[in-house]
Design a protein around this motif. Structure first.
Motif, mmCIF file in Angstrom:
data_model
loop_
_atom_site.group_PDB
_atom_site.id
_atom_site.type_symbol
_atom_site.label_atom_id
_atom_site.label_comp_id
_atom_site.label_asym_id
_atom_site.label_seq_id
_atom_site.Cartn_x
_atom_site.Cartn_y
_atom_site.Cartn_z
ATOM 1 N N ALA A 30 0.682 -1.173 0.073
ATOM 2 C CA ALA A 30 -0.102 0.219 -0.147
ATOM 3 C C ALA A 30 0.743 1.378 0.016
ATOM 4 O O ALA A 30 0.512 2.246 -0.813
ATOM 5 C CB ALA A 30 -0.910 -0.099 1.318
ATOM 6 N N VAL A 31 2.194 1.220 0.542
ATOM 7 C CA VAL A 31 2.915 2.470 0.811
ATOM 8 C C VAL A 31 3.658 2.408 -0.563
ATOM 9 O O VAL A 31 3.706 3.617 -1.060
ATOM 10 C CB VAL A 31 3.926 2.289 2.022
ATOM 11 N N THR A 32 4.083 1.517 -1.135
ATOM 12 C CA THR A 32 4.890 1.561 -2.290
ATOM 13 C C THR A 32 3.931 1.959 -3.707
ATOM 14 O O THR A 32 4.422 2.721 -4.541
ATOM 15 C CB THR A 32 5.727 0.276 -2.587
ATOM 16 N N THR A 33 2.582 1.562 -3.304
ATOM 17 C CA THR A 33 1.825 1.952 -4.522
ATOM 18 C C THR A 33 1.086 3.443 -4.350
ATOM 19 O O THR A 33 0.163 3.658 -4.977
ATOM 20 C CB THR A 33 0.487 0.652 -4.648
ATOM 21 N N ARG A 34 1.277 3.853 -3.223
ATOM 22 C CA ARG A 34 0.684 5.083 -2.696
ATOM 23 C C ARG A 34 -0.779 5.270 -2.628
ATOM 24 O O ARG A 34 -1.539 6.175 -3.173
ATOM 25 C CB ARG A 34 1.228 6.215 -3.290
ATOM 26 N N ALA A 63 9.682 -1.818 3.054
ATOM 27 C CA ALA A 63 9.120 -1.085 1.874
ATOM 28 C C ALA A 63 9.803 -0.034 1.359
ATOM 29 O O ALA A 63 10.028 0.303 0.175
ATOM 30 C CB ALA A 63 7.745 -0.612 2.241
ATOM 31 N N ILE A 64 10.411 0.956 2.437
ATOM 32 C CA ILE A 64 11.082 2.182 1.955
ATOM 33 C C ILE A 64 12.574 1.875 1.492
ATOM 34 O O ILE A 64 12.759 2.423 0.204
ATOM 35 C CB ILE A 64 11.278 2.924 3.496
ATOM 36 N N SER A 65 13.035 0.751 1.812
ATOM 37 C CA SER A 65 14.436 0.399 1.373
ATOM 38 C C SER A 65 14.390 -0.183 0.066
ATOM 39 O O SER A 65 15.186 0.275 -1.151
ATOM 40 C CB SER A 65 15.297 -0.513 2.479
ATOM 41 N N LEU A 66 13.234 -0.889 -0.373
ATOM 42 C CA LEU A 66 13.040 -1.573 -1.651
ATOM 43 C C LEU A 66 12.640 -0.426 -2.456
ATOM 44 O O LEU A 66 12.917 -0.513 -3.570
ATOM 45 C CB LEU A 66 12.143 -2.772 -1.533
ATOM 46 N N ALA A 70 14.174 0.703 -6.335
ATOM 47 C CA ALA A 70 13.409 0.767 -7.399
ATOM 48 C C ALA A 70 13.701 2.018 -7.983
ATOM 49 O O ALA A 70 13.846 2.217 -9.309
ATOM 50 C CB ALA A 70 11.966 0.302 -6.880
ATOM 51 N N ALA A 71 13.533 2.860 -7.174
ATOM 52 C CA ALA A 71 13.808 4.374 -7.822
ATOM 53 C C ALA A 71 15.032 4.511 -8.122
ATOM 54 O O ALA A 71 15.293 5.208 -9.227
ATOM 55 C CB ALA A 71 13.506 5.343 -6.412
ATOM 56 N N LEU A 72 16.041 4.082 -7.767
ATOM 57 C CA LEU A 72 17.545 4.193 -8.212
ATOM 58 C C LEU A 72 17.621 3.205 -9.585
ATOM 59 O O LEU A 72 18.047 3.930 -10.534
ATOM 60 C CB LEU A 72 18.404 3.475 -7.077
ATOM 61 N N THR A 73 16.974 2.082 -9.472
ATOM 62 C CA THR A 73 17.040 1.382 -10.909
ATOM 63 C C THR A 73 16.571 1.935 -11.905
ATOM 64 O O THR A 73 16.949 2.024 -13.036
ATOM 65 C CB THR A 73 16.437 0.148 -10.569
ATOM 66 N N TYR A 74 15.230 2.505 -11.774
ATOM 67 C CA TYR A 74 14.512 3.214 -12.699
ATOM 68 C C TYR A 74 15.078 4.512 -13.041
ATOM 69 O O TYR A 74 14.796 5.003 -14.295
ATOM 70 C CB TYR A 74 12.965 3.204 -12.366
ATOM 71 N N SER A 75 15.683 5.090 -11.973
ATOM 72 C CA SER A 75 16.248 6.455 -12.440
ATOM 73 C C SER A 75 17.588 6.343 -13.613
ATOM 74 O O SER A 75 17.777 6.940 -14.701
ATOM 75 C CB SER A 75 17.080 7.141 -11.315
ATOM 76 N N ALA A 76 17.954 4.922 -13.364
ATOM 77 C CA ALA A 76 18.939 4.449 -14.518
ATOM 78 C C ALA A 76 18.568 4.341 -15.834
ATOM 79 O O ALA A 76 19.137 4.492 -16.701
ATOM 80 C CB ALA A 76 19.898 3.250 -13.959
#
Length: 88
Positions: A30-34, A63-66, A70-76
């Motif tokens: 729920a947190v990661t999907t906002r 959830a925060i660490s994952l 994911a944000a780092l990966t998709y930023s790449a």
């Protein structure tokens, strides 16, 4: 709504994970999907099942660490896409 409820009931009947674990996973998702509605529903269920604030916070830290990963990966991915575009 009936179909969603049926899926939820079916998942909870699988029996491999206990109800508390289901709710911790639900809160992390729920947190990661906002999803504010999901957060409200699953927070109440978690508390009703006896989960503590500390247990919930630990699950949310995962959830925060994952999500940060994911944000780092998709930023790449974005930077790779930029690099493939022709110079303007």
């Amino acid at each position: 709504m009936r179909a969603l409820t049926a899926v939820d009931v079916g998942v909870s009947k699988m029996g491999h994970l206990d109800a508390k674990t289901h709710e911790l996973i639900a809160l992390a998702v729920a947190v990661t999907t906002r999803c504010d509605g999901c957060i409200a529903v699953h927070t109440k269920k978690a508390i009703d099942l006896g989960l503590t604030r500390e247990e919930i916070a630990e699950a949310l830290s995962v959830a925060i660490s994952l999500n940060a990963g994911a944000a780092l990966t998709y930023s790449a991915h974005v930077l790779e896409a930029v690099d493939t575009l022709p110079d303007q």
